[in-house]
Design a protein around this motif. Structure first.
Motif, PDB file in Angstrom:
ATOM      1  N   SER A  22       0.802  -1.220   0.000  1.00  0.00           N
ATOM      2  CA  SER A  22       0.000   0.000   0.000  1.00  0.00           C
ATOM      3  C   SER A  22       0.832   1.266   0.000  1.00  0.00           C
ATOM      4  O   SER A  22       0.287   2.364   0.111  1.00  0.00           O
ATOM      5  CB  SER A  22      -0.950   0.000   1.201  1.00  0.00           C
ATOM      6  N   GLY A  23       2.170   1.143  -0.108  1.00  0.00           N
ATOM      7  CA  GLY A  23       2.975   2.324  -0.371  1.00  0.00           C
ATOM      8  C   GLY A  23       4.015   2.723   0.634  1.00  0.00           C
ATOM      9  O   GLY A  23       4.762   3.684   0.394  1.00  0.00           O
ATOM     10  N   ALA A  24       4.127   2.066   1.789  1.00  0.00           N
ATOM     11  CA  ALA A  24       5.139   2.459   2.767  1.00  0.00           C
ATOM     12  C   ALA A  24       6.529   2.391   2.141  1.00  0.00           C
ATOM     13  O   ALA A  24       6.846   1.464   1.390  1.00  0.00           O
ATOM     14  CB  ALA A  24       5.080   1.555   3.996  1.00  0.00           C
ATOM     15  N   GLY A  25       7.370   3.360   2.478  1.00  0.00           N
ATOM     16  CA  GLY A  25       8.737   3.327   1.977  1.00  0.00           C
ATOM     17  C   GLY A  25       9.590   2.317   2.702  1.00  0.00           C
ATOM     18  O   GLY A  25      10.497   1.713   2.117  1.00  0.00           O
ATOM     19  N   LEU A  26       9.306   2.109   3.989  1.00  0.00           N
ATOM     20  CA  LEU A  26      10.087   1.200   4.828  1.00  0.00           C
ATOM     21  C   LEU A  26       9.135   0.429   5.728  1.00  0.00           C
ATOM     22  O   LEU A  26       8.184   0.991   6.285  1.00  0.00           O
ATOM     23  CB  LEU A  26      11.082   1.990   5.688  1.00  0.00           C
ATOM     24  N   VAL A  27       9.401  -0.856   5.878  1.00  0.00           N
ATOM     25  CA  VAL A  27       8.643  -1.725   6.781  1.00  0.00           C
ATOM     26  C   VAL A  27       9.621  -2.291   7.796  1.00  0.00           C
ATOM     27  O   VAL A  27      10.644  -2.881   7.420  1.00  0.00           O
ATOM     28  CB  VAL A  27       7.954  -2.864   6.006  1.00  0.00           C
ATOM     29  N   CYS A  28       9.330  -2.101   9.076  1.00  0.00           N
ATOM     30  CA  CYS A  28      10.219  -2.595  10.140  1.00  0.00           C
ATOM     31  C   CYS A  28       9.615  -3.839  10.782  1.00  0.00           C
ATOM     32  O   CYS A  28       8.532  -3.778  11.370  1.00  0.00           O
ATOM     33  CB  CYS A  28      10.434  -1.534  11.211  1.00  0.00           C
ATOM     34  N   GLN A  29      10.303  -4.948  10.656  1.00  0.00           N
ATOM     35  CA  GLN A  29       9.903  -6.145  11.397  1.00  0.00           C
ATOM     36  C   GLN A  29      10.179  -5.914  12.872  1.00  0.00           C
ATOM     37  O   GLN A  29      11.209  -5.352  13.242  1.00  0.00           O
ATOM     38  CB  GLN A  29      10.681  -7.349  10.885  1.00  0.00           C
ATOM     39  N   GLY A  30       9.264  -6.355  13.729  1.00  0.00           N
ATOM     40  CA  GLY A  30       9.407  -6.116  15.159  1.00  0.00           C
ATOM     41  C   GLY A  30      10.543  -6.886  15.789  1.00  0.00           C
ATOM     42  O   GLY A  30      11.233  -7.681  15.144  1.00  0.00           O
ATOM     43  N   ALA A  31      10.729  -6.661  17.076  1.00  0.00           N
ATOM     44  CA  ALA A  31      11.894  -7.173  17.798  1.00  0.00           C
ATOM     45  C   ALA A  31      12.048  -8.677  17.628  1.00  0.00           C
ATOM     46  O   ALA A  31      11.124  -9.450  17.872  1.00  0.00           O
ATOM     47  CB  ALA A  31      11.770  -6.826  19.278  1.00  0.00           C
TER      48      ALA A  31
END
Length: 444
Positions: free
Chosen positions: A49-58
């Motif tokens: 849906s367009g996020a530039g960055l996706v952070c996987q959690g801890a």
């Protein structure tokens, strides 16, 4: 002219298509046969849906132990981490980048607070920077927590840093673009930095030294992979509890970490203990009263009475830490004035107007976390949106408490889910990309 949310940005030479990112959340995916598929289901919609960055959690760099919550994922097995390439490929297919957040819970691990886990693993000790502070030892004597710590020797600190480096190497080989160190929220990295926890008498009495060592280990194994970390200010610590990190301390830490080679920083405020200063907002009464979670809460907290005590403590916390829009923005702005690397802001950001006000003054990128539980495809609504566009999240925190019972992080508030459903039917989350069909959007 201030950058827009849609303006590309670089972190450590990595180009991101915009300045919106999905902040790290607990995915509760574990390491079982469905773990990678669970992570893809949780994280891919943000990229699509367009996020530039996706952070996987801890994700935890060493086992056994070290998990701050049930069903966290370990990344201490190269064979498992290699399987995560399916996740990174899925994110990259949508033109987004992905970061993995590396963690170890230390004194905040399940073996401290989760009675059921402790009973199943009676010989498992917590890794500790120092012996627990006096305030926590009191809670131990009262039976509310359970400490049997193993204080790391100097050599063992070096080995723990090497674990971060090894996990980072396997992650970059699996396609992760950024290594994100979980430097806040009372994990072991935070514990090294905090004078509340750290009373060592060796070189790591200077707790920032551990973060510098972790950076060195990662650089030796991974080269120039972009590196970022959260940096805590313990400014929400209850009166009389301390010593703690002030915002001035956090700014000095940020300056040192820039010199140590970190490519981006995420300043956050909180406490020295795990409480609602991290999430702020309403008392999650619906989650505490749901009978479907009662057995899990009782197992976690040590029986029905202690379950009720935990609920009462959460109620009190909710009165102490009211919701504040963009509550980390002031600290982020002061850090940004003193460093030349991108500063990322997260915590209580809920409207496009807030985002526009933050970018270029308080921060360089904006992250949202809990709103993704209700709106996995949230970026489609925020990008190219008018200032009045707001998330449907009500900051009720009913998504977070069930995680103590081993439940996944999802929105459980009917009114919020109904509004998200209405928006979905209206096509608010549709975002066609090159090579993507309307059928694919609907199926996601």
């Amino acid at each position: 002219m201030a950058p827009q949310l849609e303006t590309p940005v670089e972190i450590g030479g990595l180009s991101l298509r915009n300045r919106l990112y999905r902040a790290p959340l607990l995915e509760c995916a574990g390491n079982g046969p469905d773990a990678v598929d669970t992570l893809i289901a949780d994280l891919e919609p943000a990229a699509a849906s367009g996020a530039g960055l996706v952070c996987q959690g801890a994700t935890v760099v060493r086992g056994p132990g070290g998990c701050a919550a049930p069903n966290m994922t370990y990344v201490d097995d190269p064979a498992f981490v290699e399987e995560l390439s399916r996740l990174t490929d899925a994110i990259h297919d949508h033109g987004a980048a992905i970061a993995i957040q590396l963690e170890h819970g230390g004194l905040r691990s399940l073996e401290t607070w989760h009675h059921g886990y402790r009973s199943e693993h009676p010989d498992l000790q917590q890794l500790a920077v120092s012996q627990p502070p006096r305030a926590l030892r009191v809670l131990d004597r009262l039976g509310l927590l359970s400490y049997d710590p193993h204080v790391l020797s100097t050599d063992e600190v070096y080995e723990l840093a090497a674990d971060f480096g090894r996990s980072a190497k396997w992650a970059t080989e699996a396609g992760y673009d950024i290594i994100h160190i979980a430097g806040a929220n009372m994990g072991i990295v935070h514990q090294f930095c905090s004078p509340f926890y750290n009373r060592r008498d060796d070189e790591f009495a200077d707790g920032v030294r551990f973060l510098e060592l972790v950076a060195s280990e990662i650089r030796q194994r991974c080269g120039d992979v972009p590196l970022m970390t959260k940096v805590p200010a313990e400014s929400a610590t209850p009166p009389g509890v301390g010593p703690h990190l002030s915002e001035a301390d956090a700014m000095k830490i940020c300056e040192r970490l820039e010199k140590a080679g970190f490519d981006a920083l995420v300043p956050v405020t909180g406490s020295v203990i795990w409480d609602m200063s991290i999430i702020k907002g309403e008392f999650p009464g619906r989650a505490w009263s749901d009978e479907g979670f009662s057995a899990g809460y009782s197992e976690a907290f040590g029986g029905p009475l202690r379950r009720r005590l935990a609920a009462a403590a959460t109620w009190l916390d909710s009165r102490l830490y009211n919701y504040e829009p963009a509550w980390n923005s002031g600290l982020c702005r002061r850090v940004r004035e003193r460093v030349d690397v991108p500063v990322l802001a997260e915590g209580g950001i809920r409207t496009r107007g807030e985002i526009d006000a933050l970018l270029g003054t308080d921060c360089d990128l904006v992250g949202l976390g809990r709103p993704f539980y209700a709106e996995p495809r949230l970026p489609a609504r925020l990008l190219e949106a008018p200032p009045e566009t707001a998330v449907v999240c009500e900051n009720c925190n009913n998504c977070t408490v069930p995680q103590a019972a081993g439940e996944p992080g999802v929105c459980r508030t009917p009114a919020v889910l109904a509004e998200a459903g209405r928006l979905r039917k209206a096509g608010a989350y549709d975002r066609l990309q090159s090579g993507e069909s309307a059928t694919q959007v609907d199926d996601s």
